[in-house]
Design a protein around this motif. Structure first.
Motif: not given
Length: 416
Positions: A201-202, A320, A347-349, A352-354, A356
């Motif tokens: 994921l990261i 989030e 999940d990404t919804t 978001d990646p930042r 995470r």
């Protein structure tokens, strides 16, 4: 805007530490400012300098090699349950993954590697070098610097073994700093496990975990000196010797590392089983209450609401923050492993990646109630004359450890 939010969060988190501290007038603004500068500069160097970033990126290759070696061992011992070839067709993706037999045994391998590196005198010079830097930049005593530096590689009980003879002589502030350092970091034995969970994921997850461990040293000193400032003369400075490894040979180090790792592995498995069961039971009881917002009340929802403002301060959008707050609450009440497992499922919804990446840093610490029992038991045994003071500082160390990792999350949010 989110970066400005993280910048505001850094100031707010330090203000919270000051408000929750004791003897607030004794806080040295100069030392606090220096600690913040050192922490941010460390983060900039580790995350933004290309050469250093590439060097830490190579850690992912090492983690991959350790994971492969561990998988070879589990496949040999446990067969397809441990990650070997399946004797049947897989119908559901991911159904072949068994946490207890494939991921958790990495703890055994890391325990042996850590014991070997200490016996071969590879890690002690690195620890002593970090201790020297902490002494020169932040003005902490030699014993405290050594213990804080050791927390980069070791757990909350193993690191103080470096300075066991000095624990009884420490000031209240130094003792609290040792406890905060333990709560604000993770041991190398579980670092690879967490990196393996989040690697899909990261990007460069292993490198970020190592950076978080290094960054935790100056951040823990900053937070602890704000919450419990130094008001007495330090008696634990000077040059300290390396600890006794208690291993007589390489094979003896392997055997002792395996035994220690096995005890840790069994504790992790047992705690996971019990804590997940208790959370499920708590949620079953809470579900008897009237639903709110069309959904049952759960422990995760309650914790999410409590910790959501803290996650917002780290630079997450409010949409989030509640989800992230639930992870922080799970990490604090249960442990960081369960929180990372939950993060890996999102999940990404949902996040978001930042966000995470920020949460990776914010949850990278042992600050939870189960760890508090381990720390009080360990330090109380090492320094029986300070047991009452250790008990009195226990809950405060959970707060300081959590604020430290959240501060790291805010700094990462500022830089990403």
């Amino acid at each position: 805007m989110l970066q400005l939010q993280s910048a505001f969060g850094i100031v707010a988190l330090l203000a919270i530490a000051w408000a929750l501290g004791e003897n607030r007038r004794a806080v040295s603004l100069r030392q606090a400012a220096l600690g913040l500068v050192v922490t941010i500069l460390t983060a900039v160097v580790l995350l933004k300098v290309p050469t250093v970033a590439r060097a830490f990126g190579a850690i992912n290759d090492a983690v991959g090699a350790i994971s492969s070696a561990s998988r070879a061992g589990t496949s040999f011992v446990f067969g397809y349950v441990g990650g070997g070839a399946l004797p049947f067709d897989l119908k559901a993706p991911g159904a072949d993954f068994v946490l207890a037999f494939q991921a958790l045994p990495i703890v055994l391998v890391m325990s042996v590697l850590t014991t070997l590196l200490f016996y071969w005198r590879v890690l002690p010079p690195l620890v002593r070098g970090m201790a020297w830097l902490l002494e020169r930049t932040l003005g902490v005593g030699g014993a405290v610097g050594l213990s804080t530096a050791a927390n980069v590689f070791l757990g909350m009980v193993e690191a103080p073994l470096f300075i066991r003879p000095y624990l009884a002589q420490m000031t209240r502030s130094e003792l609290f700093l040792v406890m905060t350092g333990g709560m604000a970091g993770i041991a190398g034995t579980v670092l690879v496990l967490y990196a393996t969970l989040l690697a899909p994921l990261i990007p460069d997850a292993a490198a970020h975990f190592v950076i978080a461990s290094v960054l935790g040293a100056p951040a823990a000193i900053l937070i602890s000196l704000i919450m419990v400032p130094e008001t007495s003369k330090q008696l634990t400075g000077g040059t300290l010797g390396d600890p006794d490894t208690q291993a007589t040979s390489t094979m003896d180090a392997i055997v002792k590392g395996t035994s220690a790792g096995l005890e840790l592995l069994m504790n992790i498995v047992a705690l996971l089983l019990v804590l997940v069961a208790l959370v499920h039971l708590a949620n079953a009881i809470l579900s008897l209450l009237p639903a709110i917002g069309g959904a049952d009340i759960s422990l995760q929802r309650l914790l999410g609401l409590v910790m959501a403002p803290v996650c917002w301060l780290m630079g997450l959008p409010w949409s989030e923050a509640v989800t992230a707050g639930s992870l922080m609450g799970t990490k604090t009440v249960l442990n960081e492993l369960i929180a990372y497992v939950e993060l890996a499922k999102l999940d990404t919804t949902a996040i978001d990646p930042r966000a995470r990446l920020i949460m990776l840093y914010a949850m990278c610490g042992f600050a939870n109630f189960a760890s508090l029992g381990i720390m009080i038991g360990g330090l109380g045994t090492m320094a029986p004359t300070r047991r009452d003071e250790i008990n009195a500082l226990g809950l405060k160390s959970i707060v300081s450890g959590t604020l430290t990792t959240c501060l790291m999350g805010a700094i990462v949010g500022l830089l990403t």
